[in-house]
Design a protein around this motif. Sequence first.
Motif, mmCIF file in Angstrom:
data_model
loop_
_atom_site.group_PDB
_atom_site.id
_atom_site.type_symbol
_atom_site.label_atom_id
_atom_site.label_comp_id
_atom_site.label_asym_id
_atom_site.label_seq_id
_atom_site.Cartn_x
_atom_site.Cartn_y
_atom_site.Cartn_z
ATOM 1 N N ASN A 187 -6.855 0.977 -1.546
ATOM 2 C CA ASN A 187 -7.668 0.146 -0.862
ATOM 3 C C ASN A 187 -7.406 -1.146 -1.116
ATOM 4 O O ASN A 187 -7.650 -1.516 -2.018
ATOM 5 C CB ASN A 187 -9.369 -0.337 -1.092
ATOM 6 N N THR A 200 -5.101 6.775 2.665
ATOM 7 C CA THR A 200 -5.149 7.940 1.648
ATOM 8 C C THR A 200 -4.444 8.796 1.468
ATOM 9 O O THR A 200 -3.218 9.279 2.379
ATOM 10 C CB THR A 200 -6.473 8.768 2.039
ATOM 11 N N ILE A 213 -7.273 7.446 -3.114
ATOM 12 C CA ILE A 213 -7.454 6.374 -1.951
ATOM 13 C C ILE A 213 -7.021 4.869 -2.109
ATOM 14 O O ILE A 213 -7.745 4.718 -3.217
ATOM 15 C CB ILE A 213 -9.239 6.740 -1.202
ATOM 16 N N SER A 230 -3.143 5.990 7.089
ATOM 17 C CA SER A 230 -3.210 4.654 6.751
ATOM 18 C C SER A 230 -4.025 4.201 7.735
ATOM 19 O O SER A 230 -3.652 4.136 8.986
ATOM 20 C CB SER A 230 -1.628 3.408 6.424
ATOM 21 N N TYR A 254 -11.401 11.836 4.261
ATOM 22 C CA TYR A 254 -12.100 10.571 3.713
ATOM 23 C C TYR A 254 -13.004 10.315 4.185
ATOM 24 O O TYR A 254 -12.786 10.335 5.582
ATOM 25 C CB TYR A 254 -10.930 9.932 3.065
ATOM 26 N N ILE A 268 -14.235 6.902 6.476
ATOM 27 C CA ILE A 268 -13.697 5.005 5.794
ATOM 28 C C ILE A 268 -14.924 4.567 6.828
ATOM 29 O O ILE A 268 -14.686 5.153 8.597
ATOM 30 C CB ILE A 268 -12.686 4.965 5.846
ATOM 31 N N ASN A 277 -6.673 -3.312 4.268
ATOM 32 C CA ASN A 277 -4.934 -2.320 4.515
ATOM 33 C C ASN A 277 -5.587 -0.710 3.359
ATOM 34 O O ASN A 277 -6.087 -1.288 2.685
ATOM 35 C CB ASN A 277 -3.849 -2.009 3.661
ATOM 36 N N VAL A 278 -5.837 0.305 3.715
ATOM 37 C CA VAL A 278 -6.361 1.589 3.508
ATOM 38 C C VAL A 278 -5.166 2.803 3.303
ATOM 39 O O VAL A 278 -5.114 3.049 4.678
ATOM 40 C CB VAL A 278 -7.558 2.087 3.966
ATOM 41 N N ALA A 320 1.126 -1.557 0.264
ATOM 42 C CA ALA A 320 0.136 0.129 -0.334
ATOM 43 C C ALA A 320 0.990 1.133 -0.040
ATOM 44 O O ALA A 320 0.377 2.027 -0.522
ATOM 45 C CB ALA A 320 -1.015 -0.166 1.338
ATOM 46 N N SER A 331 1.706 2.571 5.976
ATOM 47 C CA SER A 331 0.844 1.764 5.947
ATOM 48 C C SER A 331 1.756 0.186 6.508
ATOM 49 O O SER A 331 1.115 -0.287 7.256
ATOM 50 C CB SER A 331 -0.009 1.400 4.475
#
Length: 262
Positions: free
Chosen positions: A152, A159, A150, A193, A169, A171, A156-157, A134, A237
């Motif tokens: 995803n 931005t 973003i 993250s 954002y 989430i 595991n996100v 990520a 992340s």
Amino acid sequence: VTDEVFRKVFDRLAEIEAKMTINEKNRESEIIALNEAAGKAFVTLSPDTFYVLEKAVEFAKLSGGKFDVTIGPLVKLWNIGEEGERVPEPGEIEEALRRVGYQHIILDKENSRAKLELPGMAVDLGGIAKGYAADEAARILREEGVEHAIVNLGGNVITLNTKPDGSRYRIGLQEPFAPTGEYMAIVHIEDESFVSSGIYERYFEQDGKIYHHLLNPQTGYPEDNALTSVTIITGVSIDADALSTATFLMGLEKGLQFIEAL
């Protein structure tokens, strides 16, 4: 954003996956090579794999061994989420635990190589490699001039900045054991993250008991504490990925102390 930028991101994700997977079908995997040489020899690693392994050892030390990528023999034994998942015999777990322990990973940074000291040891980067992937996806997007995005990768996100209109954002935090998309809370983030570890994604039930995939490397069993899910929000992340697992395994009080001390 051009297709070429997306292609760069997906090629990079595929490259990381190929190097770090433990899927037997992939013969390019450096981690499979490392595991096959356990107890025998050093294996030369690419900068990617060496970095992730080095970070994994760092988080193992930091968490007192709660996060431990040498958990491979236990993962294989339980096989949760795969065909043939089962509750192993206590003797099998004891035997597997003898081959678990991050202290037995020898890192030779100068020559970018590593060795697993004990025969039958096996590294599984499942709890950290996705975080690295990520971060790499976000790095490429930034380098290509993308200002808002973003990423995803399933749980595991990450931005980049805010949304184009300047708002943060939103989430959704998955409601455990509810259909995907049902949320229990909404978190507002920017340039951060967000990684969750929970017991509701991969598990099986036997005799009314749930056995999930978050195995404690010190007991050999799925961690049985009061937690269902842990989410870490931080800048990087790879850190969030390792910390969500470590914190979950520590339980509520120790986990909170651990995070607040960082």
